[in-house]
Design a protein around this motif. Structure first.
Motif, short mmCIF file in Angstrom:
data_model
loop_
_atom_site.label_atom_id
_atom_site.label_comp_id
_atom_site.label_asym_id
_atom_site.label_seq_id
_atom_site.Cartn_x
_atom_site.Cartn_y
_atom_site.Cartn_z
N GLY A 232 -4.26 3.79 2.94
CA GLY A 232 -3.55 2.65 3.50
C GLY A 232 -4.48 1.69 4.22
O GLY A 232 -5.64 2.00 4.48
N THR B 85 -6.12 -8.19 -3.98
CA THR B 85 -6.34 -6.99 -4.78
C THR B 85 -7.22 -7.33 -5.98
O THR B 85 -6.96 -8.31 -6.69
N TYR C 53 0.81 -1.22 0.00
CA TYR C 53 0.00 0.00 0.00
C TYR C 53 0.85 1.27 0.00
O TYR C 53 0.32 2.37 0.18
N LEU D 45 -0.37 3.73 -2.64
CA LEU D 45 -1.82 3.89 -2.76
C LEU D 45 -2.29 5.08 -1.93
O LEU D 45 -1.65 5.46 -0.94
#
Length: 212
Positions: A159, A171, A153, A156
């Motif tokens: 988190g 995912t 993460y 991303l």
């Protein structure tokens, strides 16, 4: 008998030389006119100087502003998610300044139990539904991260929670989410992933099979 002439002085009578009064007044008027002309010239010079200083101030402001901001070009189109520097802070070459979210590559991160995780595989079809929304979207498993997958993460926008990291990470990509105007950048929203081999999917197939 004769009368004595009146010897009293005449009142309010002044006898003097006044022929120089007119030339003196004319000279004074000329001096004042000359001074007025000089002051007018000084005024115009001051106005020109003020205008010059205003132009210099504007030019200096433009120069300072050009040093305080810059136009940045991003490799993607998206939304500014986080600003990593404060106003007035010095930024060095190569330093990250802004985080930009690419809404064209939305993914769904699911946490599952180990028993379900062992039955999943990359490329398997899934379904996804946002909480509070009746629409169901088709998706695909693109990564099996396992347990404690916090490093996945790092890049991303959102988190994982501590509870999520206790489960096994999966995912999922859901391409149709980006096609919906109200969901094109639904970052941070939560929902439910339905796996083909999971108990919910099996229960639905059971209901469909027997018409319940």
């Amino acid at each position: 008998m004769t009368r004595r002439p009146n010897s009293r002085p005449l009142a309010n009578v002044f006898i003097g030389e006044s022929y120089n009064a007119a030339p003196s007044s004319t000279q004074r008027i000329r001096e004042l006119e000359q001074r007025l002309a000089e002051l007018t010239v000084d005024k115009e010079q001051l106005k020109a100087r003020i205008a010059q200083l205003d132009r210099q101030i504007d030019a200096e402001r433009l120069r300072v502003n050009s040093l305080t901001f810059a136009t940045l070009s991003a490799g993607i189109s998206g939304l500014v998610w986080d600003i990593l520097v404060d106003d007035g802070q010095y930024a060095r070459r190569g330093q990250d300044l802004v985080k930009i979210v690419d809404c064209n590559t939305l993914i769904v991160a699911a946490g599952v139990a180990e028993s379900l995780y062992d039955s999943l595989s990359v490329g398997a079809a899934v379904q996804f539904r946002l909480f509070g929304d009746d629409r169901i979207f088709d998706g695909t498993i693109t990564r099996l991260g396992g347990s404690g997958a916090s490093s996945l993460y790092a890049n991303l926008a959102v988190g994982p929670s501590a509870q999520h990291l206790q489960r096994f990470d999966v995912t999922v990509t859901v391409p149709d989410l980006a096609a919906e105007p109200d969901l094109s950048c639904a970052i941070g929203r939560t929902g439910r992933v339905i796996f083909t081999g999971g108990p919910i999917a099996q229960f639905r197939r059971f209901i469909t099979r027997y018409g319940l």
